[in-house]
Motif scaffolding. Structure first.
Motif, mmCIF file in Angstrom:
data_model
loop_
_atom_site.group_PDB
_atom_site.id
_atom_site.type_symbol
_atom_site.label_atom_id
_atom_site.label_comp_id
_atom_site.label_asym_id
_atom_site.label_seq_id
_atom_site.Cartn_x
_atom_site.Cartn_y
_atom_site.Cartn_z
ATOM 1 N N GLU A 22 0.833 -1.211 0.000
ATOM 2 C CA GLU A 22 0.000 0.000 0.000
ATOM 3 C C GLU A 22 0.864 1.256 0.000
ATOM 4 O O GLU A 22 0.528 2.243 -0.664
ATOM 5 C CB GLU A 22 -0.930 0.006 1.213
ATOM 6 C CG GLU A 22 -2.047 -1.019 1.125
ATOM 7 C CD GLU A 22 -2.850 -1.083 2.397
ATOM 8 O OE1 GLU A 22 -4.028 -0.669 2.366
ATOM 9 O OE2 GLU A 22 -2.307 -1.530 3.423
ATOM 10 N N LEU A 23 1.961 1.225 0.743
ATOM 11 C CA LEU A 23 2.860 2.379 0.750
ATOM 12 C C LEU A 23 3.496 2.584 -0.614
ATOM 13 O O LEU A 23 3.578 3.715 -1.104
ATOM 14 C CB LEU A 23 3.951 2.211 1.815
ATOM 15 C CG LEU A 23 3.496 2.268 3.266
ATOM 16 C CD1 LEU A 23 4.679 2.052 4.203
ATOM 17 C CD2 LEU A 23 2.818 3.582 3.567
ATOM 18 N N VAL A 24 3.927 1.502 -1.231
ATOM 19 C CA VAL A 24 4.532 1.594 -2.564
ATOM 20 C C VAL A 24 3.495 2.104 -3.564
ATOM 21 O O VAL A 24 3.786 2.981 -4.389
ATOM 22 C CB VAL A 24 5.124 0.234 -2.989
ATOM 23 C CG1 VAL A 24 5.557 0.254 -4.449
ATOM 24 C CG2 VAL A 24 6.312 -0.131 -2.095
ATOM 25 N N ALA A 25 2.267 1.602 -3.467
ATOM 26 C CA ALA A 25 1.200 2.058 -4.369
ATOM 27 C C ALA A 25 0.902 3.548 -4.164
ATOM 28 O O ALA A 25 0.486 4.232 -5.105
ATOM 29 C CB ALA A 25 -0.066 1.234 -4.142
ATOM 30 N N ALA A 26 1.162 4.042 -2.954
ATOM 31 C CA ALA A 26 0.918 5.463 -2.665
ATOM 32 C C ALA A 26 2.117 6.338 -3.027
ATOM 33 O O ALA A 26 2.096 7.536 -2.783
ATOM 34 C CB ALA A 26 0.570 5.633 -1.193
ATOM 35 N N GLY A 27 3.158 5.718 -3.592
ATOM 36 C CA GLY A 27 4.285 6.501 -4.077
ATOM 37 C C GLY A 27 5.583 6.403 -3.301
ATOM 38 O O GLY A 27 6.567 7.052 -3.649
ATOM 39 N N VAL A 28 5.617 5.604 -2.262
ATOM 40 C CA VAL A 28 6.865 5.431 -1.511
ATOM 41 C C VAL A 28 7.753 4.461 -2.274
ATOM 42 O O VAL A 28 7.307 3.388 -2.679
ATOM 43 C CB VAL A 28 6.595 4.899 -0.082
ATOM 44 C CG1 VAL A 28 7.900 4.674 0.669
ATOM 45 C CG2 VAL A 28 5.684 5.850 0.681
ATOM 46 N N GLU A 29 9.003 4.837 -2.463
ATOM 47 C CA GLU A 29 9.926 3.982 -3.199
ATOM 48 C C GLU A 29 10.244 2.739 -2.363
ATOM 49 O O GLU A 29 10.532 2.841 -1.169
ATOM 50 C CB GLU A 29 11.219 4.747 -3.501
ATOM 51 C CG GLU A 29 12.125 4.006 -4.456
ATOM 52 C CD GLU A 29 13.276 4.876 -4.917
ATOM 53 O OE1 GLU A 29 14.367 4.329 -5.107
ATOM 54 O OE2 GLU A 29 13.084 6.098 -5.074
ATOM 55 N N PRO A 30 10.202 1.543 -2.988
ATOM 56 C CA PRO A 30 10.506 0.316 -2.235
ATOM 57 C C PRO A 30 11.909 0.400 -1.631
ATOM 58 O O PRO A 30 12.818 0.970 -2.222
ATOM 59 C CB PRO A 30 10.446 -0.780 -3.299
ATOM 60 C CG PRO A 30 9.620 -0.216 -4.399
ATOM 61 C CD PRO A 30 9.870 1.275 -4.382
ATOM 62 N N GLY A 31 12.060 -0.161 -0.455
ATOM 63 C CA GLY A 31 13.342 -0.172 0.223
ATOM 64 C C GLY A 31 13.183 -0.026 1.717
ATOM 65 O O GLY A 31 12.087 -0.189 2.264
ATOM 66 N N PRO A 32 14.274 0.308 2.399
ATOM 67 C CA PRO A 32 14.260 0.394 3.864
ATOM 68 C C PRO A 32 13.255 1.405 4.406
ATOM 69 O O PRO A 32 12.728 1.243 5.502
ATOM 70 C CB PRO A 32 15.680 0.831 4.233
ATOM 71 C CG PRO A 32 16.505 0.623 3.034
ATOM 72 C CD PRO A 32 15.589 0.579 1.851
ATOM 73 N N ARG A 33 12.972 2.420 3.635
ATOM 74 C CA ARG A 33 12.023 3.453 4.059
ATOM 75 C C ARG A 33 10.638 2.846 4.327
ATOM 76 O O ARG A 33 9.951 3.256 5.264
ATOM 77 C CB ARG A 33 11.940 4.491 2.944
ATOM 78 C CG ARG A 33 11.077 5.657 3.217
ATOM 79 C CD ARG A 33 11.068 6.567 2.029
ATOM 80 N NE ARG A 33 12.396 7.168 1.889
ATOM 81 C CZ ARG A 33 12.622 8.367 1.417
ATOM 82 N NH1 ARG A 33 11.623 9.092 0.996
ATOM 83 N NH2 ARG A 33 13.825 8.846 1.334
ATOM 84 N N VAL A 34 10.243 1.871 3.538
ATOM 85 C CA VAL A 34 8.936 1.224 3.717
ATOM 86 C C VAL A 34 8.905 0.489 5.059
ATOM 87 O O VAL A 34 7.975 0.647 5.849
ATOM 88 C CB VAL A 34 8.622 0.269 2.546
ATOM 89 C CG1 VAL A 34 7.378 -0.559 2.829
ATOM 90 C CG2 VAL A 34 8.462 1.045 1.251
#
Length: 135
Positions: free
Chosen positions: A86-98
């Motif tokens: 859901e975070l990636v779909a909302a525009g967060v780049e995949p990785g440690p930030r997620v």
């Protein structure tokens, strides 16, 4: 550590496991202190074998045992109502930030800072606040 493991004639991996056991128990006991955030207690007991948590609880006062028991219960039942997808779909780049954003959101729920219904909004704000790792 030394005399006990020596008396038991423990060597190698067995010796290290006994030494690690006492370190884990000490960490859990420290997390049971009143001044420690609830989410920190949950992190301390999470993933530990039940025997380790129970051993840690055996050597502390009643209130600390109650706080640790609460953390064990929360660790087993607090699901995050938002996913990395859901975070990636909302525009967060995949990785440690997620992962960091998801952990921070769960901690905020456990600590009573946000309601589950606000988890996605909170996770997105947290993800935006993290710096990108330097190469």
């Amino acid at each position: 550590e030394g005399p006990f493991t020596d008396r038991l004639q423990l060597t190698g991996e067995q010796r290290q496991r006994v030494i690690g056991l006492s370190e884990n128990v000490a960490e859990i006991r420290m997390a049971g202190r009143e001044a420690v955030r609830r989410s920190h207690r949950v992190h301390a007991v999470e993933g530990q074998p039940p025997e380790i948590n129970l051993l840690a609880m055996a050597g502390v006062d009643l209130e600390t045992r109650r706080r640790l028991a609460d953390a064990m219960e929360i660790a087993g039942r607090t699901d995050l109502p938002v996913s990395g997808a859901e975070l990636v779909a909302a525009g967060v780049e995949p990785g440690p930030r997620v992962g960091r954003a998801l952990t921070a959101s769960r901690d905020a729920i456990v600590d009573g800072e946000i309601e589950k219904a606000r988890a996605l909004e909170y996770a997105l704000k947290v993800a935006e606040s993290f710096e990108d790792p330097q190469p």
